[in-house]
Design a protein around this motif. Sequence first.
Motif, PDB file in Angstrom:
ATOM      1  N   THR A 205       0.748  -1.331  -0.008  1.00  0.00           N
ATOM      2  CA  THR A 205       0.170  -0.054  -0.041  1.00  0.00           C
ATOM      3  C   THR A 205       0.945   1.328  -0.037  1.00  0.00           C
ATOM      4  O   THR A 205       0.341   2.326  -0.165  1.00  0.00           O
ATOM      5  N   GLU A 206       2.038   1.025   0.153  1.00  0.00           N
ATOM      6  CA  GLU A 206       3.082   2.453   0.057  1.00  0.00           C
ATOM      7  C   GLU A 206       3.647   2.518  -1.190  1.00  0.00           C
ATOM      8  O   GLU A 206       4.099   3.766  -1.196  1.00  0.00           O
ATOM      9  N   GLY A 207       3.558   1.810  -2.232  1.00  0.00           N
ATOM     10  CA  GLY A 207       4.204   2.156  -3.369  1.00  0.00           C
ATOM     11  C   GLY A 207       5.358   1.397  -3.476  1.00  0.00           C
ATOM     12  O   GLY A 207       6.076   1.128  -2.421  1.00  0.00           O
ATOM     13  N   ASP A 230      -1.884  -9.611  -0.377  1.00  0.00           N
ATOM     14  CA  ASP A 230      -3.153  -9.981  -0.824  1.00  0.00           C
ATOM     15  C   ASP A 230      -4.086  -8.570  -1.415  1.00  0.00           C
ATOM     16  O   ASP A 230      -4.832  -8.784  -1.885  1.00  0.00           O
ATOM     17  N   LEU A 231      -3.528  -7.437  -0.936  1.00  0.00           N
ATOM     18  CA  LEU A 231      -3.956  -6.193  -1.365  1.00  0.00           C
ATOM     19  C   LEU A 231      -3.385  -5.639  -2.622  1.00  0.00           C
ATOM     20  O   LEU A 231      -3.984  -4.703  -3.259  1.00  0.00           O
ATOM     21  N   ALA A 232      -2.355  -6.311  -3.210  1.00  0.00           N
ATOM     22  CA  ALA A 232      -1.616  -5.926  -4.310  1.00  0.00           C
ATOM     23  C   ALA A 232      -2.671  -5.563  -5.742  1.00  0.00           C
ATOM     24  O   ALA A 232      -2.412  -4.475  -6.365  1.00  0.00           O
ATOM     25  N   PRO A 233      -3.425  -6.365  -6.043  1.00  0.00           N
ATOM     26  CA  PRO A 233      -4.433  -6.280  -7.095  1.00  0.00           C
ATOM     27  C   PRO A 233      -5.207  -4.913  -6.889  1.00  0.00           C
ATOM     28  O   PRO A 233      -5.701  -4.343  -8.016  1.00  0.00           O
ATOM     29  N   TYR A 234      -5.597  -4.400  -5.731  1.00  0.00           N
ATOM     30  CA  TYR A 234      -6.398  -3.373  -5.573  1.00  0.00           C
ATOM     31  C   TYR A 234      -5.763  -1.955  -5.403  1.00  0.00           C
ATOM     32  O   TYR A 234      -6.226  -0.925  -5.238  1.00  0.00           O
ATOM     33  N   VAL A 235      -4.507  -2.110  -5.350  1.00  0.00           N
ATOM     34  CA  VAL A 235      -3.560  -0.898  -5.129  1.00  0.00           C
ATOM     35  C   VAL A 235      -2.702  -0.530  -6.188  1.00  0.00           C
ATOM     36  O   VAL A 235      -1.687   0.369  -6.154  1.00  0.00           O
ATOM     37  N   ASP A 236      -2.805  -1.186  -7.165  1.00  0.00           N
ATOM     38  CA  ASP A 236      -1.912  -1.204  -8.402  1.00  0.00           C
ATOM     39  C   ASP A 236      -0.404  -1.255  -7.974  1.00  0.00           C
ATOM     40  O   ASP A 236       0.502  -0.581  -8.673  1.00  0.00           O
ATOM     41  N   PHE A 237      -0.086  -2.136  -7.071  1.00  0.00           N
ATOM     42  CA  PHE A 237       1.266  -2.053  -6.987  1.00  0.00           C
ATOM     43  C   PHE A 237       2.186  -3.225  -7.856  1.00  0.00           C
ATOM     44  O   PHE A 237       1.417  -4.175  -8.160  1.00  0.00           O
ATOM     45  N   GLY A 239       5.006  -5.388  -8.246  1.00  0.00           N
ATOM     46  CA  GLY A 239       5.793  -6.195  -7.420  1.00  0.00           C
ATOM     47  C   GLY A 239       7.314  -6.361  -8.300  1.00  0.00           C
ATOM     48  O   GLY A 239       8.360  -6.248  -7.417  1.00  0.00           O
ATOM     49  N   GLU A 240       7.388  -6.494  -9.435  1.00  0.00           N
ATOM     50  CA  GLU A 240       8.650  -6.509 -10.200  1.00  0.00           C
ATOM     51  C   GLU A 240       9.219  -5.192 -10.187  1.00  0.00           C
ATOM     52  O   GLU A 240      10.513  -5.266 -10.162  1.00  0.00           O
ATOM     53  N   ALA A 241       8.576  -3.827 -10.211  1.00  0.00           N
ATOM     54  CA  ALA A 241       9.376  -2.803 -10.057  1.00  0.00           C
ATOM     55  C   ALA A 241       9.778  -2.561  -8.704  1.00  0.00           C
ATOM     56  O   ALA A 241      10.926  -2.063  -8.735  1.00  0.00           O
ATOM     57  N   ALA A 242       9.020  -3.232  -7.839  1.00  0.00           N
ATOM     58  CA  ALA A 242       9.424  -2.981  -6.353  1.00  0.00           C
ATOM     59  C   ALA A 242      11.070  -3.678  -6.235  1.00  0.00           C
ATOM     60  O   ALA A 242      11.895  -3.162  -5.652  1.00  0.00           O
ATOM     61  N   ARG A 243      11.013  -4.626  -6.665  1.00  0.00           N
ATOM     62  CA  ARG A 243      12.064  -5.716  -6.380  1.00  0.00           C
ATOM     63  C   ARG A 243      13.270  -5.036  -7.260  1.00  0.00           C
ATOM     64  O   ARG A 243      14.248  -5.169  -6.811  1.00  0.00           O
TER      65      ARG A 243
END
Length: 301
Positions: A205-207, A230-237, A239-243
Amino acid sequence: MCVTCGCGGGETTIDTGEPKRRHAHDHGHPHGHDHSHGHSHGHDHSHGQDHGHDHAHDHAGDHAGRTVALERDILSANARLAADNRRLLAKTSSIALNLMSSPGSGKTTLLVETLKRLGAVPAVVIEGDQQTSNDAERIRATGRKAIQINTGKGCHLDAHMVGHALEHLPLEPNGLVFIENVGNLVCPAAFDLGEARRVVILSVTEGEDKPLKYPDMFAVADLVVLTKTDLAPYVDFDGEAARAHVARINPSVPVIEVSVRREDGLKPWLDWLTTQRRAALEARRRQIEAELAALDAGVPA
């Protein structure tokens, strides 16, 4: 005021969860170092300097030099206390983990659910917040021992505070000591607490750009935990960019994903904890073998 970050000014207290044991952080330290001075976490180390200069005050470079030297002194003193904490933890082969994140990342919830799943594994918790014992009470509700450190206006824990908290904790062989630092992605990165590992927690949720905004924190991490996945689909997170952002700052740090809402959502985290305990046991075994070999050879250990 702490020259490192500008925090301070409030009284630091430790709540052991026992009646009439809430006290100001100003007593002696029986496990190897003495802190007889009052510790309000203000770090007012002026060393008697008088700044009432009557001459033209244009020595910006001189002031910068004194600030750097003072910051170095504070961190150096903290490092010595952290070494004391590390020796204390080593006596019982306890494994201390410094959990760091911004507020609201889910640190306490992750800890509560972790403690419920650890079974017979010994574990205690040191909670850091500016005010209230709410998080410590949540931990104690699991049946585990928790010490609450309230830092007043301080925005991070330091080795001095943690050392005092350790005095009130039952440290068991190969047990885990979770240190939940004050929610802050800046200052905790600079203060060694005597921990074995530093864990940075990042909520979806933090981006995904937090590692780039707060590089110092992610640079010191031994593990990055992505929470609330579990919230990733709802907050447009992303994951690949975060990694990728984490890898840009700290190429070698592992990144795992967890969710307390899924039945198996903590498995990567619990597996990592098991690996740390096994590594600590192996290190202790090698140390004992070396000490025995030295005794056999007639060399003082």
